[in-house]
Write a protein that holds these residues in place. Sequence first.
Motif, mmCIF file in Angstrom:
data_model
loop_
_atom_site.group_PDB
_atom_site.id
_atom_site.type_symbol
_atom_site.label_atom_id
_atom_site.label_comp_id
_atom_site.label_asym_id
_atom_site.label_seq_id
_atom_site.Cartn_x
_atom_site.Cartn_y
_atom_site.Cartn_z
ATOM 1 N N PRO A 84 0.820 -1.213 0.000
ATOM 2 C CA PRO A 84 0.000 0.000 0.000
ATOM 3 C C PRO A 84 0.848 1.255 0.000
ATOM 4 C CG PRO A 84 0.098 -0.934 2.200
ATOM 5 C CD PRO A 84 0.813 -1.911 1.305
ATOM 6 N N THR A 85 0.345 2.288 -0.668
ATOM 7 C CA THR A 85 0.935 3.619 -0.528
ATOM 8 C C THR A 85 0.524 4.124 0.865
ATOM 9 O OG1 THR A 85 -1.025 4.684 -1.398
ATOM 10 C CG2 THR A 85 0.670 4.063 -3.009
ATOM 11 N N PRO A 86 1.173 5.169 1.373
ATOM 12 C CA PRO A 86 0.759 5.676 2.693
ATOM 13 C C PRO A 86 -0.733 5.981 2.752
ATOM 14 C CG PRO A 86 2.848 6.647 2.057
ATOM 15 C CD PRO A 86 2.372 5.842 0.862
ATOM 16 N N ASP A 87 -1.264 6.490 1.648
ATOM 17 C CA ASP A 87 -2.679 6.857 1.605
ATOM 18 C C ASP A 87 -3.604 5.626 1.610
ATOM 19 O OD1 ASP A 87 -4.581 8.927 1.371
ATOM 20 O OD2 ASP A 87 -4.952 8.255 -0.689
ATOM 21 N N GLU A 88 -3.090 4.498 1.135
ATOM 22 C CA GLU A 88 -3.914 3.286 1.046
ATOM 23 C C GLU A 88 -3.850 2.437 2.312
ATOM 24 O OE1 GLU A 88 -3.281 2.483 -3.780
ATOM 25 O OE2 GLU A 88 -2.054 1.433 -2.318
ATOM 26 N N ARG A 89 -2.905 2.772 3.213
ATOM 27 C CA ARG A 89 -2.587 1.852 4.316
ATOM 28 C C ARG A 89 -3.763 1.584 5.259
ATOM 29 N NH1 ARG A 89 3.029 3.584 6.259
ATOM 30 N NH2 ARG A 89 3.651 3.117 4.130
ATOM 31 N N ALA A 90 -4.570 2.576 5.519
ATOM 32 C CA ALA A 90 -5.685 2.369 6.460
ATOM 33 C C ALA A 90 -6.651 1.315 5.917
ATOM 34 C CB ALA A 90 -6.402 3.698 6.705
ATOM 35 N N ASP A 91 -7.059 1.494 4.648
ATOM 36 C CA ASP A 91 -7.975 0.502 4.062
ATOM 37 C C ASP A 91 -7.305 -0.859 3.928
ATOM 38 O OD1 ASP A 91 -10.248 2.082 3.775
ATOM 39 O OD2 ASP A 91 -9.536 2.930 1.877
ATOM 40 N N TYR A 92 -6.033 -0.840 3.598
ATOM 41 C CA TYR A 92 -5.288 -2.089 3.389
ATOM 42 C C TYR A 92 -5.325 -2.934 4.654
ATOM 43 C CZ TYR A 92 -1.038 -4.809 2.024
ATOM 44 O OH TYR A 92 -0.116 -5.782 1.706
ATOM 45 N N TYR A 93 -4.892 -2.400 5.769
ATOM 46 C CA TYR A 93 -4.885 -3.190 7.006
ATOM 47 C C TYR A 93 -6.306 -3.533 7.433
ATOM 48 C CZ TYR A 93 0.091 -2.326 7.532
ATOM 49 O OH TYR A 93 1.437 -2.301 7.332
ATOM 50 N N HIS A 143 -15.097 1.569 -4.138
ATOM 51 C CA HIS A 143 -14.159 2.080 -5.157
ATOM 52 C C HIS A 143 -13.883 0.930 -6.129
ATOM 53 C CE1 HIS A 143 -13.018 4.411 -1.539
ATOM 54 N NE2 HIS A 143 -12.769 3.250 -0.976
ATOM 55 N N PRO A 144 -13.146 1.194 -7.187
ATOM 56 C CA PRO A 144 -12.810 0.090 -8.107
ATOM 57 C C PRO A 144 -12.007 -1.024 -7.416
ATOM 58 C CG PRO A 144 -12.369 2.210 -9.150
ATOM 59 C CD PRO A 144 -12.727 2.503 -7.718
ATOM 60 N N TYR A 145 -11.179 -0.649 -6.433
ATOM 61 C CA TYR A 145 -10.367 -1.636 -5.715
ATOM 62 C C TYR A 145 -10.526 -1.405 -4.208
ATOM 63 C CZ TYR A 145 -8.451 -2.604 -10.291
ATOM 64 O OH TYR A 145 -8.338 -2.958 -11.613
ATOM 65 N N VAL A 146 -10.072 -2.375 -3.412
ATOM 66 C CA VAL A 146 -10.291 -2.307 -1.956
ATOM 67 C C VAL A 146 -9.762 -0.998 -1.366
ATOM 68 C CG1 VAL A 146 -9.637 -3.361 0.251
ATOM 69 C CG2 VAL A 146 -10.313 -4.816 -1.652
ATOM 70 N N CYS A 147 -8.608 -0.547 -1.834
ATOM 71 C CA CYS A 147 -7.988 0.642 -1.236
ATOM 72 C C CYS A 147 -8.193 1.894 -2.090
ATOM 73 C CB CYS A 147 -6.503 0.401 -1.010
ATOM 74 S SG CYS A 147 -6.181 -0.967 0.112
ATOM 75 N N GLY A 148 -9.029 1.833 -3.087
ATOM 76 C CA GLY A 148 -9.269 3.030 -3.898
ATOM 77 C C GLY A 148 -9.215 2.731 -5.382
ATOM 78 N N GLU A 149 -8.383 3.499 -6.083
ATOM 79 C CA GLU A 149 -8.346 3.427 -7.554
ATOM 80 C C GLU A 149 -7.313 2.438 -8.063
ATOM 81 O OE1 GLU A 149 -10.526 5.210 -9.445
ATOM 82 O OE2 GLU A 149 -11.347 5.792 -7.486
ATOM 83 N N ARG A 150 -6.496 1.887 -7.149
ATOM 84 C CA ARG A 150 -5.337 1.114 -7.576
ATOM 85 C C ARG A 150 -5.397 -0.303 -7.008
ATOM 86 N NH1 ARG A 150 0.378 0.362 -6.342
ATOM 87 N NH2 ARG A 150 -0.279 0.261 -4.171
ATOM 88 N N PHE A 151 -5.050 -1.285 -7.833
ATOM 89 C CA PHE A 151 -4.958 -2.679 -7.395
ATOM 90 C C PHE A 151 -3.751 -2.852 -6.484
ATOM 91 C CE2 PHE A 151 -3.018 -6.857 -8.007
ATOM 92 C CZ PHE A 151 -4.093 -7.721 -7.862
ATOM 93 N N ASN A 152 -3.929 -3.587 -5.375
ATOM 94 C CA ASN A 152 -2.759 -3.961 -4.569
ATOM 95 C C ASN A 152 -3.013 -5.317 -3.916
ATOM 96 O OD1 ASN A 152 -4.117 -3.560 -2.111
ATOM 97 N ND2 ASN A 152 -3.373 -1.451 -1.885
ATOM 98 N N ALA A 153 -2.119 -5.723 -3.001
ATOM 99 C CA ALA A 153 -2.200 -7.082 -2.425
ATOM 100 C C ALA A 153 -3.510 -7.330 -1.682
ATOM 101 C CB ALA A 153 -1.008 -7.308 -1.488
#
Length: 211
Positions: A84-93, A143-153
């Motif tokens: 995750p980018t710093p901005d994505e970290r909250a949703d990621y965890y 959003h399109p992906y769990v953490c927003g606009e971008r696909f991640n793990a």
Amino acid sequence: MADLTFYTNPMSRGRIVRWMLEETGADYDTVFVRYGPGMQTADYKAINPMMKVPAIVHKGKTVTECAAICAYLADAFPEAGLAPTPDERADYYRWMFFAAGPWEQASTNKSMGFEVPPDKSGMAGYGDFDRTLSTLVGAVTAHPYVCGERFNAADVYVGSHIAWGMQFGSIPPTPALQEYVGRLMARPAYTRGTEKDDAAIAEYGPPMPAG
Ligand SMILES: N[C@@H](CCC(=O)N[C@@H](CS)C(=O)NCC(=O)O)C(=O)O
């Protein structure tokens, strides 16, 4: 020989990790472990005392638990851009842990016919199945992906639960969820992972007999 070994059975949650490994582009060796006695050998117990797949050993360190393995691989191979980018970290965890904890427990209990008595839902980490399901669905359709606009793990792990839930009937296949899963399944790494595991099933024959 790679310094990354993947222990799996092609008919298991190991398919999540296979997809993640393919997303990283890392070089890895696969060891297929059969159900039953195959997972109960002293050698495999030393890797996972739970005697379950999947597991990975990377540079001498063992990681088990699909969610942990996905997060670990995202960090270990940063060039793949899956952490995750710093901005994505909250949703990621938040949603990784939600899927691995409340959702796993709620969906397993449902499939086995266990119900939390309504007066005890405050003591169950997931409360009740319907609330857990609607919370999870809300997370992946916001959003399109769990953490927003971008696909991640997080999409590998959470998205696998969504896809399996729709396949096995615990998650209603709404158009929004079908679109989300369609985006994930269109990924070349998803296709490669599926092809590798399906080829192993064809070679060994389901359900990979014990021993
Ligand atoms: N919480 C674990 C679950 C692993 C698990 O239950 N694996 C199953 C296959 S999907 C297994 O190895 N079962 C064999 C057994 O318990 O004998 C994870 O997320 O990795």
